[in-house]
Every structure is written in structure tokens, then in C-alpha cells.
Write a protein that holds these residues in place. Structure first.
Motif, short mmCIF file in Angstrom:
data_model
loop_
_atom_site.label_atom_id
_atom_site.label_comp_id
_atom_site.label_asym_id
_atom_site.label_seq_id
_atom_site.Cartn_x
_atom_site.Cartn_y
_atom_site.Cartn_z
N TRP A 26 -4.89 -13.70 -5.75
CA TRP A 26 -4.64 -13.10 -4.44
C TRP A 26 -5.31 -13.93 -3.36
O TRP A 26 -6.41 -14.44 -3.55
N ASP A 38 -12.54 -2.52 -2.81
CA ASP A 38 -11.59 -1.51 -2.32
C ASP A 38 -10.21 -1.75 -2.92
O ASP A 38 -9.51 -0.81 -3.32
N PHE A 39 -9.82 -3.01 -2.97
CA PHE A 39 -8.52 -3.38 -3.53
C PHE A 39 -8.44 -3.01 -5.01
O PHE A 39 -7.44 -2.45 -5.47
N LYS A 91 -7.18 -7.93 4.15
CA LYS A 91 -6.19 -7.51 3.18
C LYS A 91 -5.94 -8.63 2.18
O LYS A 91 -6.26 -9.80 2.45
N ARG A 151 -11.40 2.20 12.12
CA ARG A 151 -10.32 2.64 11.22
C ARG A 151 -9.26 3.43 11.99
O ARG A 151 -9.59 4.26 12.84
N GLY A 162 -7.02 -13.68 0.20
CA GLY A 162 -7.62 -12.70 1.09
C GLY A 162 -7.56 -13.16 2.53
O GLY A 162 -7.94 -14.29 2.85
N ALA A 171 -14.06 -5.61 0.47
CA ALA A 171 -12.59 -5.63 0.54
C ALA A 171 -11.98 -5.78 -0.84
O ALA A 171 -10.98 -5.11 -1.17
N ASP A 217 -9.21 -10.14 9.33
CA ASP A 217 -8.49 -9.16 10.14
C ASP A 217 -7.47 -9.81 11.07
O ASP A 217 -6.48 -9.17 11.45
N VAL A 232 -3.05 -10.55 -0.30
CA VAL A 232 -1.63 -10.77 -0.54
C VAL A 232 -1.50 -11.71 -1.73
O VAL A 232 -2.42 -12.48 -2.03
#
Length: 732
Positions: free
Chosen positions: A53, A113-114, A2, A327, A55, A110, A58, A4
């Protein structure tokens, strides 16, 4: 992964280390001071059109830096006609601290996708330095197309664009490196398993073997187990051609060749996907949680060559629902008419639903039914796989939905993870709640993965009976052996397919069952892992079982002896004491590990894969599991299902890794069986588990004969195919 927002107060030292690292020379900040880096990124933070951002991997570890910006407010605006919906992007992967394959590809996915998560974004723009050939290849993987070179203030840049559609159509796992890896491993496995089943006979040539146009190195072990080194293969490396040329030798019916090849192709694609996306090392999995291990498995069934077919899944389905994708999935719920459905449970039905998805959602479902002018008392509830709802329920059962015999409701609140069996789900939000097993009309490894409502009426009673046998046996209690009961089943039978009275795939499309979770039954010091994980090698070839033994601090012999006491001894005892046989392959067992050593096991999938092989009294609803077979066939519950089906693969891994020789492994297995006989002299002579040879029952031959339905589940023993005999590795 993800992304942030970058926080300079928190991330500055890390950021400085990344951008000034020698590997980051294209970032242009090699000799920048900490203050210079702060100034640069403070300017980005103050710019409404540019964002930075951080990254996270997981596990929450910082892994990469990403920047997004509006090209219309950048230097690029002078070099091309900016369109509405364009978004600029930069990405920097952190310098590696350990060997991990596929990280940059995963980071690119990733970040893309973002970017495309914003529905206003139609195209992503990048302008890497023309000298950066590595990032050019990664950009191409996700769909970027170079337009031209442009001179920016600090570099000559490769102006490139990726549209939303191009990204959606990119398949990074279908590239030469990944599919080559898959071809090698599948051909190696095919040679090994077809040789084991005596369908083919490689010839020794010096220190290598030859079969057809391929040469390779291999070792041979007890039970005619071959370990073929995939990296040693020379010659043609196309698994589909390899199989097709062997059609007559393998006995594949001509009309089913295409189906089998499709399963082979899907298996190749699945292996390539795992090679590209699953990056956990064996050393990491030693300490991983239950579901991380479940998703990390790359092999599938150890014996079957075509073991990952999933015919019916598309690319997006695979990424959404395959266990290796990991997922979270929210199951769909439908209401089905009580008078056209079946529900079986030892407890109260309404209490079962309330426990599974909560009283609030139950009341909401009832309100939904009332909104349709329907009486909730006339309905019960059924979980449906999202794929099954989209592809089957709304089409194959359209009239039943229209007449309100099936009423669509909502997704449940809990997130689930698909297990290796594809159609079984583990509740990740509330792990103490039951597994949910759903019907799904996907063809995989010789079967369409449906569930029959009528067949499953007996499932809860069978499970209760087996659990009572196990719980009341002092030997099984001493071994810590347990079963995960399937406590409830439900299914819809009001459709035209059931009214014809003819069983078919269509009568197995709307059903579900609930199985106990092992989580409430373990202590804080214990961990769970699928037994299939003992056969897992990571993409670098490192075996998880070898890493577990190393980390445990036990000698390999001690570790294996503990494992055999937890697994083999109770299976032997069930057979000799109760004439009770399971299907104890890797995916059907859950190990309980303490200090990285198996201490006990849970058996699952009881309803479909258990048999009683004597004339003991059984409750009428349990009578279905009785089979009448000879002692020789009874013994195959150990010889075929345990020794040949699982332990030969484990012994081969430990021998190949020089952890424990095959001879020592099988000596320990023999000791386990003999110790049980010594402790239970009254059972010792019931079956001859020390006989010199036993019938060689072959799994691939079943699938090759009929890849659509390998065996008749109502009479599995009569479906077996034998190829002579194998020498018993524990014989006296």
C-alpha cells in the motif's frame, strides 16, 4: 492520511528511492536496482496473501509504504501458532524532505487504523530487526508487546503483537515527552498571566527571574505583559502541583479546586495531543485553507490558563469532536413538537430547513414521522451534537423521547468540522451553507456550553439590528467591516426542567442556531483565517503572524497598519459612534487576507456578546442588549477587550521574533486611533481613549473565583474583577 494500493507503473521510481535510501537500511534493499525492486513488489502483487500500500499525507503527497500479509502464509508460521484474525504488517516512512515533527507516530496510527478497520482482524503481528530500536519505540506507542526473538532468513526479528484492545487503549500523546512539553508551556503561561493580573510577583535574579521553586528567563512589555520562555524553566515542572500550591494566593474556593485542577489537567492533555498529532508548520499554514488553519490552533484563549477543559469529553470524544482533531462530523437531527418548542427567523421555517439540508431529506424526515403515526405539521427540526444525543438526550430527556415529543430521525448528509468554540460547526461539503451552533453539556473555560432556547429568541432580531447599523455606516463600509448574522434559532422547551420555571444547565441542553458563512462574501483572490491564528506558534516555536508578514512582502509596519485599520478602527468607530461594543477576541473574528495581508474582518457571535451602552431607541426584542455603564467602563471595550485581551499578545510575539518592537506596534495602534479621531472630529471627545491609565480587568480572576460560571451573562459588567490600573500604551 489514507492508504491506496501500490501501483508499480506509477510508483516504482518513488519506491526505489525510498527502499534504497540509507535511512531504510533495515528494509534490506540498499543496493537493489530498479528492476530488483520491481521484481520484489511484483511478487507481492501476485501473492493473494500479501499486499502493498502507498500511504498518502492529508494533501495527497506520498508519505509511506505499508505491507499487510497473512502470517499463516509467511515465514512466521514456523515460529508461532498463528491465530484466526492475525494480520502481519510492515511500514516504511519516506526519507524526510523537510523538518516535520511527529510524522512517524502519525503514520503508525494511520496504518494501525487501516489494519483494524477490517473487523476480522483481532491482532497485528510485526517482526522488525532487533537492531531497529527506533521502530521498537514506535511499536510500543501503539500497543505492541514483544514476545520473543526469532531467527528469520535475513535477520533476527523481534516478534511482537498488538491486540485490538491494546491499540484502542494506547494513548500516544500521554507520554513523557509530550506531557513534559505541555507542563512547561502551561507553567510558563501561568507565571505570565498570573503576574499580569498581579496575583504573583516573580523576583529578578541577575538575568533570570524566580517564582517559588522555578527560575526562568522572561521579557516584560507594555501592559505588564510577560513573555516567559518555557524552555528556560528550571525547577519542578508539574502544572497541577504548581496550581494546587497556589490555591490560597489565587483565591480558588476549596470546594472548586478539584474542578479547576481537572480543567488544568484537561488543558495539559489537549496540549500533549496537539503536540503529538498536529504537525503543520507556520510556513505551511501561510498557504493553508480556512479549516486547516482552524484545526491547527494549539493555544486556545490567550489569556486564560485553564483554556481547554472540555470536562465531559472522553478520549474517543476528543478525537471525534475536538476542533484540533479535524474530523468530519455529521450532525444528528431530531423532530420536536411545535407546541413545545421555539423557532425564530426572519424567513419561512420550512424554506430554512430545505436550504440547510435539502428538500429530499426534508421529505424523508416527514416520511419518518408518518411512519411513527405522527403528523409532520406538528413538528419542527433541530440539529443535535452527536455527543449530546448519546450522553444527554437519550438519558436526561428519555421521557420526552419516549412520548414522541422528541423524535430521533437521522444524521444529515453534509459533513461539518468543529470550530474552536467546540459547539459550532462549519459545513465542509457546502461551505456556503450556514454554520450550525449546537448545545453541548461539556464544561469548558468557566461555562457549561449550553444554549437557552428562550434566551435565543432575541438572537435573530439582535443580529438583524446590529447588521443594519453596520451596513448603514459609511465608515464601517469603508473599512470592509462586516458581521456574520445569526439568522435563525430553535430549541425544545417541553421538558420537566423548563416546566419548573427555574433556569439551569438543564434548560440549555436542546437548542441550536444558524449563522451566516463568510465563504459567499469573499472574492477568489481572498482567503479566510481565524484571527486567533495571529497568536499561533507551531510546535517548533515559529509564529504564523511572522511567517505571514515575511510572505506578504510588506514591511512589518505596513502589515500591522493594514491589520489595525481592518480590526481596531471599526471597533473604535462602533464604540464612539454607536455606543456599540462587541467581544472582539481572536476566536470571534475572521480575517479576510489578500496577498497574506488582513484587508477586512468579519465579526461573529453577535447575539450573546454585544452590548449597546446608551439610551438610543431599540426595538423591544433587542432591548436585552442595552446596559447602563459609566464612560470609564465603556472605554474598557477597547482597553480590556482589544488592547489587553488580544493586542498585547500579538505585540509580544512580534517583539520576541524581532519583527516589530512593542514600542513601534503600540505607536501604530495609537496612530490608528488618532487618525480615526482626525477623520471624525465630532466623535473625538466622546470617550478618552488616550487617557494615561485604565482599570485592569482580570479574566483569570473570574475563572479562579468560580470555574463553573465565571460571569452572569445577563449582567456581565457587574461581574468584573479589577486589580488596580494599567498604563495605556497609546496615551499621549
Amino acid at each position: 492520511m489514507k492508504l491506496v494500493p501500490l501501483n508499480l507503473d506509477r510508483d516504482l521510481d518513488l519506491l526505489h528511492a525510498w527502499v534504497t535510501h540509507p535511512r531504510s537500511h533495515f528494509w534490506g534493499m540498499q543496493r537493489a536496482s530498479v528492476e530488483r525492486v520491481r521484481e520484489e513488489y511484483q511478487a507481492i502483487a501476485d501473492n493473494a496473501h500479501h499486499h502493498a500500500w502507498l500511504g498518502l499525507d492529508d494533501d495527497g503527497t506520498p508519505l509511506f509504504l505499508a505491507e499487510t500479509y497473512d502470517p499463516a502464509h509467511s515465514e512466521l508460521a514456523r515460529h508461532y501458532d498463528v491465530r484466526p484474525g492475525d494480520l502481519g504488517m510492515h511500514v516504511l516512512v519516506s526519507p524526510p524532505t523537510r523538518k516535520r515533527s511527529g510524522v512517524t507516530s502519525a503514520v503508525m496510527r494511520a496504518v494501525m487504523d487501516f489494519c483494524f478497520a477490517d473487523s476480522d482482524v483481532d491482532r497485528v503481528v510485526v517482526e522488525p530487526d532487533v537492531r531497529n530500536e527506533a521502530i521498537e519505540r514506535k511499536n510500543a506507542e501503539v500497543g505492541f508487546v514483544e514476545e520473543r526473538h526469532v531467527q528469520l532468513h535475513d535477520k533476527v526479528a523481534r516478534l511482537s503483537f498488538c491486540t485490538r484492545a491494546a491499540y484502542a487503549m494506547s494513548v500516544p500523546h500521554l507520554r513523557p515527552e509530550a506531557i513534559g512539553y505541555a507542563h512547561r508551556r502551561l507553567i510558563a503561561k501561568a507565571i505570565a498571566e498570573f503576574s499580569h493580573e498581579r496575583l504573583i510577583s516573580p523576583v529578578r535574579e541577575g538575568d533570570r527571574y524566580r517564582f517559588g521553586e522555578n527560575t526562568f528567563t522572561a521579557t516584560r512589555h507594555e501592559l505588564e505583559h510577560w513573555v516567559v520562555d518555557p524552555d528556560s524553566l528550571d525547577g519542578p515542572l508539574d502544572a497541577l502541583d504548581f496550581i494546587a500550591k497556589l490555591r490560597e494566593t489565587l483565591g480558588i474556593p476549596e470546594k472548586l479546586l478539584g474542578t479547576y485542577l481537572e480543567e488544568i489537567s484537561a488543558t495539559l492533555a489537549g496540549t500533549a495531543w496537539k503536540f503529538t498529532h498536529r504537525r503543520e508548520t507556520a510556513d505551511e499554514l501561510v498557504h493553508a485553507d480556512f479549516q486547516t488553519i482552524e484545526a491547527a490552533m494549539t493555544e486556545g484563549h490567550p489569556g486564560f490558563v485553564a483554556n481547554n477543559g472540555r470536562i465531559g469529553f472522553g478520549l474517543q470524544d476528543h478525537e471525534a469532536f475536538a476542533p484540533e482533531a479535524g474530523r468530519p462530523v455529521r450532525l444528528r437531527w431530531v423532530a420536536i413538537r411545535r407546541d413545545e418548542s421555539i423557532f425564530v427567523s426572519a424567513g419561512d421555517e420550512r424554506a430554512h430547513y430545505a436550504a440547510e439540508f435539502g428538500e429530499d431529506l426534508l421529505q424523508r424526515f416527514e416520511q419518518q414521522l408518518r411512519g411513527h403515526g405522527l403528523n409532520p405539521d406538528d413538528y419542527r427540526y433541530l440539529p443535535v451534537h452527536p455527543w449530546q444525543w448519546e450522553h444527554k438526550v437519550t438519558v436526561t430527556f428519555a421521557p420526552d423521547v419516549a412520548r414522541r415529543a422528541i423524535v430521533p430521525l437521522d444524521a444529515g448528509p453534509d459533513r461539518y468540522r468543529a470550530q474552536q468554540s467546540i459547539r459550532t460547526f462549519f459545513n465542509v461539503d457546502r461551505p456556503e451553507r450556514h454554520y450550525v451552533k449546537t448545545a453541548i453539556a461539556v464544561q469548558n473555560m468557566g461555562f457549561l456550553r449550553g444554549l437557552s432556547p428562550k434566551y435565543m429568541q432575541a438572537t435573530p432580531p439582535i443580529n438583524e439590528w446590529v447588521a443594519e447599523v453596520v451596513e448603514n455606516d459609511p465608515e464601517l463600509r469603508a473599512c470592509g467591516f462586516g458581521v456574520l448574522r445569526e439568522l435563525a434559532s430553535a430549541g425544545y422547551v417541553g421538558d420537566a426542567y423548563h416546566r419548573t420555571g427555574t433556569p439551569s444547565a438543564y434548560t440549555k441542553m436542546l437548542a441550536a442556531l444558524w449563522r451566516e458563512s463568510p465563504v459567499p462574501r469573499i472574492a477568489d483572490t481572498e482567503r479566510l483565517a481565524t484571527m486567533a491564528s495571529l497568536l499561533h506558534r507551531d510546535r517548533d516555536g515559529n509564529a504564523l503572524v511572522s511567517a505571514l508578514i515575511r510572505e506578504s512582502g510588506r514591511t512589518p509596519a505596513e502589515w500591522v497598519a493594514s491589520y489595525l485599520r481592518a480590526y481596531l478602527r471599526p471597533i473604535v468607530h462602533c464604540l464612539l459612534k454607536h455606543d456599540l461594543a462587541f467581544m472582539p477576541h481572536g476566536e470571534n473574528l475572521i480575517l479576510v487576507l489578500e496577498d497574506h495581508v488582513p484587508s477586512r474582518v468579519f465579526m461573529k457571535d453577535i447575539g450573546e456578546e454585544v452590548a449597546v451602552m446608551n439610551d438610543q431607541p431599540l426595538p423591544p426584542e433587542v432591548e436585552r442588549i442595552r446596559i447602563d455603564v459609566t464612560d470609564e467602563i465603556k472605554e474598557l471595550a477597547i482597553f480590556t477587550d482589544v488592547f489587553d485581551g488580544f493586542l498585547r499578545h500579538l505585540a509580544g510575539i512580534l517583539d520576541t521574533d524581532r519583527v516589530l518592537s512593542s514600542a513601534e506596534f503600540w505607536a501604530l495602534a495609537g496612530d490608528c486611533v488618532r487618525e480615526h479621531a482626525k477623520d471624525h472630529p465630532s466623535l473625538a471627545g466622546r470617550l478618552d481613549l488616550l487617557r494615561p491609565t485604565f482599570k485592569h480587568s482580570c479574566l483569570n480572576r473570574l475563572q479562579l473565583r468560580n470555574t463553573l460560571q465565571m460571569v452572569d451573562l445577563t449582567d456581565q459588567a457587574s461581574s468584573l474583577i479589577f486589580a488596580g490600573e494599567l498604563e495605556n500604551p497609546i496615551a499621549a
